[in-house]
Structures are given as structure tokens and as C-alpha cells.
Design a protein around this motif. Sequence first.
Motif, short mmCIF file in Angstrom:
data_model
loop_
_atom_site.label_atom_id
_atom_site.label_comp_id
_atom_site.label_asym_id
_atom_site.label_seq_id
_atom_site.Cartn_x
_atom_site.Cartn_y
_atom_site.Cartn_z
N ASP A 204 -12.56 43.23 -12.55
CA ASP A 204 -12.57 44.09 -13.74
C ASP A 204 -12.27 45.54 -13.34
O ASP A 204 -12.98 46.14 -12.54
N GLY A 205 -11.21 46.08 -13.90
CA GLY A 205 -10.82 47.45 -13.61
C GLY A 205 -10.06 47.63 -12.31
O GLY A 205 -9.76 48.75 -11.91
N SER A 206 -9.73 46.51 -11.65
CA SER A 206 -9.04 46.60 -10.35
C SER A 206 -7.54 46.81 -10.49
O SER A 206 -6.88 47.26 -9.55
N SER A 207 -6.99 46.51 -11.68
CA SER A 207 -5.53 46.57 -11.85
C SER A 207 -5.17 46.66 -13.31
O SER A 207 -5.88 46.11 -14.18
N ASP A 208 -4.06 47.33 -13.60
CA ASP A 208 -3.53 47.36 -14.96
C ASP A 208 -3.01 46.00 -15.39
O ASP A 208 -2.74 45.77 -16.57
N SER A 209 -2.85 45.09 -14.44
CA SER A 209 -2.33 43.76 -14.73
C SER A 209 -3.40 42.82 -15.28
O SER A 209 -3.10 41.69 -15.66
N LEU A 210 -4.65 43.28 -15.30
CA LEU A 210 -5.76 42.49 -15.83
C LEU A 210 -6.46 43.30 -16.92
O LEU A 210 -6.87 44.43 -16.69
N LEU A 211 -6.60 42.71 -18.09
CA LEU A 211 -7.31 43.37 -19.19
C LEU A 211 -8.45 42.47 -19.63
O LEU A 211 -8.24 41.40 -20.20
N PHE A 212 -9.66 42.91 -19.34
CA PHE A 212 -10.85 42.15 -19.72
C PHE A 212 -11.23 42.52 -21.15
O PHE A 212 -11.53 43.67 -21.45
N VAL A 213 -11.26 41.52 -22.03
CA VAL A 213 -11.57 41.75 -23.43
C VAL A 213 -13.08 41.76 -23.65
O VAL A 213 -13.57 42.40 -24.57
N ASP A 214 -13.81 41.08 -22.80
CA ASP A 214 -15.27 40.98 -22.95
C ASP A 214 -15.97 41.65 -21.76
O ASP A 214 -15.43 41.71 -20.65
N CYS B 289 -7.91 56.96 -13.66
CA CYS B 289 -8.13 56.10 -14.82
C CYS B 289 -8.52 57.00 -16.00
O CYS B 289 -8.72 58.19 -15.84
N PHE B 290 -8.62 56.40 -17.16
CA PHE B 290 -8.91 57.19 -18.36
C PHE B 290 -10.07 56.59 -19.14
O PHE B 290 -10.16 55.38 -19.32
N GLY B 291 -10.93 57.48 -19.61
CA GLY B 291 -11.92 57.13 -20.60
C GLY B 291 -13.20 56.51 -20.07
O GLY B 291 -13.26 55.90 -19.01
N ALA B 292 -14.25 56.70 -20.86
CA ALA B 292 -15.51 56.02 -20.68
C ALA B 292 -15.82 55.25 -21.96
O ALA B 292 -15.28 55.55 -23.02
N ASP B 293 -16.66 54.24 -21.84
CA ASP B 293 -17.09 53.49 -23.02
C ASP B 293 -18.09 54.36 -23.77
O ASP B 293 -19.21 54.58 -23.29
N PRO B 294 -17.74 54.86 -24.95
CA PRO B 294 -18.65 55.77 -25.64
C PRO B 294 -19.94 55.11 -26.11
O PRO B 294 -20.92 55.79 -26.36
#
Length: 424
Positions: free
Chosen positions: A50-60, A250-255
Motif C-alpha cells: 500500500d502506497g509503494s507504487s503509483d501502479s497499485l491503488l488500494f480502494v479499501d 507524495c500528496f495529501g493526507a486522509d482528512p
Amino acid sequence: MWQQLVLIVLIGLATTIQQGTAERIRYDNYQVYQLQPQTAAQLETIKELDGSSDSLLFVDPVHYLGTKINVLVAPQRVTDFLATLQQSDISYELVDENAQKSLDLEELVADPNRRRGEYTWTEYHELNDTYAWLRSLPEKYPEQVSVFVAGRSYEGREILGVKISYASSVDGATKRGIFLEGGMHAREWISPATTTYIINQLLTSTNADVRKMAESFDWYVVPHANPDGFVYTHTTNRMWRKTRTPYNGCFGADPNRNWGFHWNEVGASSNACSDTYAGPRAFSEIETRTLSDYISTLRGKLVLYLSFHSYSQLLLFPYGHTSELPPNYKDLKRVFDVGVTAVSKRYGTRYTGGNVYDAIYPAAGASLDWAYGKLEVPYSYCFELRPSGSYLWSGFRLPAEQIIPTGEEIIDSMLAMIKGIGTL
């Protein structure tokens, strides 16, 4: 000479980014896998992905065992991704062979980017359209509506809200307040759409119960708690969740993991590239910090705080950081019961839920917990709106034809909850 050429290229790139004309991200041929970790070691392996690559997007979120985790995998990453899963004996299932096709199919039902002159709830709107509509309300309802700025975003946008108040008192007593917050997670478009629908109903409904509800409280409604992220879902990446603050490449935090109540204790990530990154500290995000400052001015006035998210059809109450039940659990549960019963009466939509920690997953640093634990709002809840948790991984893209039905059943639920609070 080459230095001048590099400078020209950099200036051009900066201008492109500043003007928001970056190419829109697509998920063509991304495969969607559903993972189900059963051991702590398996979960740790998934956390490292999770978060290791732009090639992986974790939805949950990737924080707990025994649940299903959907992840979009770029075509060039599939082979080594599956090898990692097999090496760790992690159960997985291919649920979608082309993520973009699924997203495109939903757009055919209701194009979320089309724009018309009239503000309606038959389509999703961009930020500027909603802000223009909010600013128009005091002209139409000068005695009932005022606009306020509840905070600011990293990119300098206002966090705009409206206050609706029909009188300063009810039967000689100062009115209590209700705060509605939407759009915390950028890709959850049904959330701001529902809050604006509620605003409109509070002002225009002729239903006697809705009128009484509207006139009995001071209402504070913020449809877009994360305006930068929402704009980014329109311009660049429809699946974006976080703020847009830059953090180490990287960009952003989970608000909704960034509020200062048991911050980052559980259910959040310290990896800046993760979708559940809690930020470097509590209230590191200007959005959560300034919004919380505004809400704090209402301390002692608010009786109910409602946060709107999607998706899973859940009604949640504190806490997210522990399974320990809150002091007024019986009251919270009673209001919860009437709320989930009422939401199903119009269309048969089934909601479940309970305390955050047990009903969905451990998640510290959420706004509803802060409102309850720090601001001492006695009734604080989160609606996880349509669709249900069994829906396709792309449930964030709820067809626009479901905006009005969603709003109608949530109004029904709110009515029942407010009546329930009044009888405790």
C-alpha cells in the motif's frame, strides 16, 4: 543554451500544473483484485504494498484482518504483484479485468461532468457550481440563510458553508444547532450531493415534518470539507481520496484520520503515499485545522453532528480508536435504531452499523469522534451512503439518478433520529 531550454520546459510544466491542465488519469487495463488477509504476516505484506507504487491503488483501508481489500493493479505490475501474493499465501480473486471499462459504464448512466445552467440533483456538480449556488441562497432567502467560510484549503480555496435559521428561539428558548459535514473524502461525490439536497429541502420542502425540523434548529452545513481533493477528482484523478498537501514526493493526507482525538492510534498509515496517511501530526492539514476552529466556535450549541461518506450503507457512531463503548451508548444506540429503521421505509434500502471500531473497522482521528470526544456533541454519527458494501469496487461512482432517492431516505432517517433525540 541548454540551461535556458530546461528553464523554459520547467516554466511550461509549472504553468500546466498551476492551470490544472494535467492529463486526466485513466485506468485502462488495470485489473482489480480482491484480497483477504488471514494472518498478521499477510496483512503486513499488504501494508508494505500500500502506497509503494503509483501502479497499485488500494480502494479499501489496509489495517485489519478478515476483510476484503480491493486493489487496482496496472498491467505492467500484475505479474510481480501476484507473485508477492502467492509467496505470502494471500488469498485473492480477480473481480474486474479492466477498471476503466467499469468506470466508463457508470458514466454512461449519468455523465458526472456535464454542466447545465440550473442547479439540480439529477447530476453531479463541480465545486464552482456548488459554491455559486450556495452564495445565491442569501439573496433568495435573506431572512433564513447566511454564508460562512468554515476554513481554507492548502491550495487557497474556501471551505464554504451555509447557516439556516428561521428564528433565534423556539418557545422562548435558544435553539440548539445541528452540523452537517460532507465531502471529506474527495472521490465520494454522493456525500456533497446529499448535503446540498438536504439544504434545499430545509428551505423548500412543504412537508410538515421537514418544516418543523428545519425551523426547530440552527443548521450549519459544509458540503465540501476537502475542496482541493474534490477539484482534483474532476480535473485529474476520479479516484483521489485525500487532500493535496505535498509530502516527500507524495500528496495529501486522509482528512478523516487527521483530527485531534486519539490521532493515529489505529486504522491509519504513517506512509505519506498511502490513502489512509494520517498526516505528520494531528491537524497537520489546513482543511481539518481551520474547519475544527470554526466548529469549535459552536461549542455547547450543537446537539447533533452528522458526517456523510460513501459507501456501504452504514450508520456509525463513536468510537473509532477503541471497541470501548461511549458513556451515552444507550442513547446513541436508541437513536441509531430509529435512524436505520426509517432509512429503509421509502425504498427498502437496508442500513446496518454501530460503533465505528466494530461495525466497519478501527479508524482513529475521524471528525465524528472529535466532535463527540473533544467538542462534547452528545449525538455524533457518520452515514456511509449508497451503495451497499457488496457493490462493485467502483461504488464511489454512484449513478446520478440515485442522488435524489439517497437524499430522500436520509431526510427520513434524520427526521426519525431528531425525534428520537427529543424523546430521550
